[in-house]
Write a protein that holds these residues in place. Structure first.
Motif, PDB file in Angstrom:
ATOM      1  N   PRO A   1      20.726  -0.505  13.519  1.00  0.00           N
ATOM      2  CA  PRO A   1      22.040   0.426  14.334  1.00  0.00           C
ATOM      3  C   PRO A   1      20.634   1.422  14.971  1.00  0.00           C
ATOM      4  O   PRO A   1      20.845   1.648  16.164  1.00  0.00           O
ATOM      5  CB  PRO A   1      22.540   0.725  13.419  1.00  0.00           C
ATOM      6  N   PHE A   2      19.581   1.794  14.034  1.00  0.00           N
ATOM      7  CA  PHE A   2      18.416   2.516  13.829  1.00  0.00           C
ATOM      8  C   PHE A   2      17.497   2.153  15.540  1.00  0.00           C
ATOM      9  O   PHE A   2      16.892   2.900  16.189  1.00  0.00           O
ATOM     10  CB  PHE A   2      17.615   2.767  13.352  1.00  0.00           C
ATOM     11  N   LYS A   3      17.723   0.686  15.986  1.00  0.00           N
ATOM     12  CA  LYS A   3      17.052   0.201  17.136  1.00  0.00           C
ATOM     13  C   LYS A   3      15.713  -0.121  16.969  1.00  0.00           C
ATOM     14  O   LYS A   3      14.521   0.106  17.794  1.00  0.00           O
ATOM     15  CB  LYS A   3      17.035   0.365  18.579  1.00  0.00           C
ATOM     16  N   ARG A   4      15.290  -0.662  15.802  1.00  0.00           N
ATOM     17  CA  ARG A   4      14.307  -0.147  15.640  1.00  0.00           C
ATOM     18  C   ARG A   4      13.268  -0.694  14.244  1.00  0.00           C
ATOM     19  O   ARG A   4      14.738  -1.241  13.351  1.00  0.00           O
ATOM     20  CB  ARG A   4      13.249   1.338  14.816  1.00  0.00           C
ATOM     21  N   LEU A   5      12.028  -1.824  14.400  1.00  0.00           N
ATOM     22  CA  LEU A   5      12.108  -2.407  12.693  1.00  0.00           C
ATOM     23  C   LEU A   5      11.473  -1.749  11.763  1.00  0.00           C
ATOM     24  O   LEU A   5      11.395  -0.115  12.157  1.00  0.00           O
ATOM     25  CB  LEU A   5      10.439  -3.091  13.093  1.00  0.00           C
ATOM     26  N   GLY A   6      12.199  -1.370  10.557  1.00  0.00           N
ATOM     27  CA  GLY A   6      12.031  -0.701   9.040  1.00  0.00           C
ATOM     28  C   GLY A   6       9.698  -0.601   9.281  1.00  0.00           C
ATOM     29  O   GLY A   6       9.145  -1.085   9.469  1.00  0.00           O
ATOM     30  N   GLU A   7      10.261   0.670   8.496  1.00  0.00           N
ATOM     31  CA  GLU A   7       8.243   1.382   8.223  1.00  0.00           C
ATOM     32  C   GLU A   7       8.162   1.131   6.562  1.00  0.00           C
ATOM     33  O   GLU A   7       9.037   1.061   5.929  1.00  0.00           O
ATOM     34  CB  GLU A   7       8.282   2.225   8.440  1.00  0.00           C
ATOM     35  N   PRO A   8       7.119   0.642   6.541  1.00  0.00           N
ATOM     36  CA  PRO A   8       6.859  -0.070   4.849  1.00  0.00           C
ATOM     37  C   PRO A   8       7.326   1.203   3.751  1.00  0.00           C
ATOM     38  O   PRO A   8       7.686   2.027   2.813  1.00  0.00           O
ATOM     39  CB  PRO A   8       5.097   0.218   4.899  1.00  0.00           C
ATOM     40  N   ASP A   9       6.943   3.347   4.117  1.00  0.00           N
ATOM     41  CA  ASP A   9       7.706   4.331   4.513  1.00  0.00           C
ATOM     42  C   ASP A   9       8.997   4.264   4.712  1.00  0.00           C
ATOM     43  O   ASP A   9       9.282   5.489   3.667  1.00  0.00           O
ATOM     44  CB  ASP A   9       6.980   5.259   4.840  1.00  0.00           C
ATOM     45  N   ASP A  10       9.291   3.151   3.987  1.00  0.00           N
ATOM     46  CA  ASP A  10      11.136   3.713   4.657  1.00  0.00           C
ATOM     47  C   ASP A  10      11.093   2.786   2.882  1.00  0.00           C
ATOM     48  O   ASP A  10      12.929   2.913   2.532  1.00  0.00           O
ATOM     49  CB  ASP A  10      11.718   2.810   5.473  1.00  0.00           C
TER      50      ASP A  10
ATOM     51  N   ALA B   1       1.087  -1.475  -0.049  1.00  0.00           N
ATOM     52  CA  ALA B   1      -0.006   0.138   0.280  1.00  0.00           C
ATOM     53  C   ALA B   1       0.529   1.228  -0.017  1.00  0.00           C
ATOM     54  O   ALA B   1       0.620   2.359  -0.797  1.00  0.00           O
ATOM     55  CB  ALA B   1      -0.923   0.018   1.097  1.00  0.00           C
ATOM     56  N   ALA B   2       1.979   1.375   1.361  1.00  0.00           N
ATOM     57  CA  ALA B   2       2.623   1.706   0.887  1.00  0.00           C
ATOM     58  C   ALA B   2       3.632   2.483  -0.358  1.00  0.00           C
ATOM     59  O   ALA B   2       3.535   3.766  -0.975  1.00  0.00           O
ATOM     60  CB  ALA B   2       4.101   2.001   1.663  1.00  0.00           C
ATOM     61  N   ILE B   3       3.681   1.214  -0.941  1.00  0.00           N
ATOM     62  CA  ILE B   3       4.368   1.843  -2.546  1.00  0.00           C
ATOM     63  C   ILE B   3       3.410   2.143  -3.744  1.00  0.00           C
ATOM     64  O   ILE B   3       3.839   2.890  -4.139  1.00  0.00           O
ATOM     65  CB  ILE B   3       5.250   0.208  -3.488  1.00  0.00           C
ATOM     66  N   ALA B   4       2.077   1.816  -3.511  1.00  0.00           N
ATOM     67  CA  ALA B   4       1.219   2.216  -4.435  1.00  0.00           C
ATOM     68  C   ALA B   4       0.669   4.145  -4.244  1.00  0.00           C
ATOM     69  O   ALA B   4       0.886   4.240  -5.135  1.00  0.00           O
ATOM     70  CB  ALA B   4      -0.264   1.178  -4.335  1.00  0.00           C
ATOM     71  N   LYS B   5       0.732   4.266  -3.125  1.00  0.00           N
ATOM     72  CA  LYS B   5       0.964   5.500  -2.653  1.00  0.00           C
ATOM     73  C   LYS B   5       1.808   6.187  -3.108  1.00  0.00           C
ATOM     74  O   LYS B   5       1.871   7.694  -3.639  1.00  0.00           O
ATOM     75  CB  LYS B   5       0.181   6.072  -1.415  1.00  0.00           C
TER      76      LYS B   5
ATOM     77  N   ASN C   1      20.477  -5.392  -6.493  1.00  0.00           N
ATOM     78  CA  ASN C   1      19.692  -6.436  -5.432  1.00  0.00           C
ATOM     79  C   ASN C   1      19.668  -5.357  -3.856  1.00  0.00           C
ATOM     80  O   ASN C   1      21.027  -4.890  -3.184  1.00  0.00           O
ATOM     81  CB  ASN C   1      19.970  -7.861  -4.699  1.00  0.00           C
ATOM     82  N   ILE C   2      19.264  -4.679  -4.264  1.00  0.00           N
ATOM     83  CA  ILE C   2      18.801  -3.318  -2.864  1.00  0.00           C
ATOM     84  C   ILE C   2      18.844  -3.407  -1.978  1.00  0.00           C
ATOM     85  O   ILE C   2      17.809  -3.660  -1.416  1.00  0.00           O
ATOM     86  CB  ILE C   2      18.678  -1.926  -3.910  1.00  0.00           C
ATOM     87  N   ARG C   3      19.483  -3.305  -0.621  1.00  0.00           N
ATOM     88  CA  ARG C   3      18.738  -3.792   0.771  1.00  0.00           C
ATOM     89  C   ARG C   3      18.706  -2.636   1.151  1.00  0.00           C
ATOM     90  O   ARG C   3      19.564  -1.345   1.699  1.00  0.00           O
ATOM     91  CB  ARG C   3      20.185  -4.698   1.289  1.00  0.00           C
ATOM     92  N   VAL C   4      17.309  -2.366   1.225  1.00  0.00           N
ATOM     93  CA  VAL C   4      16.363  -1.572   2.208  1.00  0.00           C
ATOM     94  C   VAL C   4      16.483  -2.018   3.701  1.00  0.00           C
ATOM     95  O   VAL C   4      15.600  -2.134   3.946  1.00  0.00           O
ATOM     96  CB  VAL C   4      15.500  -1.693   1.778  1.00  0.00           C
ATOM     97  N   ASP C   5      17.046  -1.868   4.991  1.00  0.00           N
ATOM     98  CA  ASP C   5      17.377  -2.631   6.362  1.00  0.00           C
ATOM     99  C   ASP C   5      17.603  -1.798   6.631  1.00  0.00           C
ATOM    100  O   ASP C   5      18.216  -2.448   8.222  1.00  0.00           O
ATOM    101  CB  ASP C   5      17.790  -3.730   5.943  1.00  0.00           C
TER     102      ASP C   5
END
Length: 296
Positions: free
Chosen positions: A258-267, A65-69, A287-291
């Motif tokens: 390193p950020f001490k959180r989970l990723g979010e769809p908007d990331d 959904a985040a990607i679509a928007k 292969n782009i690692r978005v983590d």
């Protein structure tokens, strides 16, 4: 031996070459290679998606959904795909339409099946007349060890995560513009991280397969000017990720970043929008690692 020149004369010579001439740098015009972008600036190829049509599988909620928007925000018309939650898909459609840039429709199609994948592409052509961008986001993530998996579990994962995305790419290939078409597969950082668990066997196997499919198709379709890339997110806070995990496990995974959180769809969404754009025309087979550095 040629006479030695001091540093001040070298700087003076350099500045003479680089001094603007009629609004242009004084660089010889007989440069052996020149690349012209289709955008208004040589230096700023556009990230606009106005006039483009994107199909995003599994886009009724969460990361899809985040990607679509995000694609809609950049001007694309988007085919929003869902299986059961029509209400959430309609909310995504309305959010895209409210931006006033591109169109959007919701299409019910089970992209774990070949028939569902075909239906989704057919509806995109019926509504918008063409397809420019295919984002293969949909997938399942079951958790079973080798002792626990059976043939049905294995087939479900490979049908949903590998077979249907591959054949959707095949079906879309003749529909995509040449050059300019875009295909984005989805994998996971679990294919490389040492923190992978034994119960991720089938999931990680499918994502490894996707990475190799994307790599080979980049050569095949790149010959037509169509780019094929893979996005590999780290842990993303979503219903799919949380399923079957206790809060203690989720917190433990978040602390590994390193950020001490989970990723979010908007990331994740803006990276997909970039890969879909003209600005990414020279990014292919990657292969782009978005983590957030999770798998560093």
């Amino acid at each position: 031996m040629p006479p030695r020149r001091n540093s001040s004369s070298l700087v003076s010579s350099f500045m003479n070459v680089m001094r603007p001439l009629n609004g242009k740098l004084g660089i010889p015009t007989e440069a052996p290679y020149s690349k012209k972008f289709a955008s208004s600036s040589v230096f700023l190829p556009t990230t606009s998606l106005i006039g483009k049509v994107a199909v995003v599988t599994g886009s009724g909620r969460s990361t899809g959904a985040a990607i679509a928007k995000c694609l809609g925000e950049h001007g694309a018309s988007v085919v929003v795909n869902y299986v059961t939650d029509a209400h959430s898909a309609d909310e995504v459609v309305q959010a895209i339409l409210a931006q006033g840039k591109g169109g959007a429709i919701a299409v019910k199609a089970n992209t774990a099946t070949m028939e569902g994948g075909q239906l989704l592409l057919d509806e995109a052509i019926k509504k918008f007349g063409h397809i420019d961008i295919l984002v293969l986001n949909s997938g399942i993530m079951g958790s079973r060890t080798l002792a626990e998996i059976d043939e049905n579990f294995f087939d479900q994962h490979f049908d949903t995560n590998v077979k249907v995305p591959l054949f959707m790419a095949k079906l879309a290939a003749p529909l995509l513009p040449s050059p300019g078409g875009r295909i984005v597969f989805f994998s996971s950082t679990l294919t490389t991280t040492s923190t992978v668990q034994s119960n991720a066997l089938c999931y990680v196997a499918t994502k490894g397969a996707v990475e190799q499919i994307s790599r080979v198709l980049a050569k095949d379709m790149g010959a037509r000017g169509i780019t094929v890339n893979t996005i590999s997110p780290g842990p993303i806070d979503s219903p799919l990720f949380r399923e079957g995990k206790s809060q203690h496990i989720i917190d433990s995974i978040a602390k590994q970043s390193p950020f001490k959180r989970l990723g979010e769809p908007d990331d994740v969404a803006p990276i997909v929008a970039f890969l879909a754009s003209q600005a990414a025309q020279w990014i292919n087979g990657q292969n782009i690692r978005v983590d957030g550095g999770f798998a560093v």
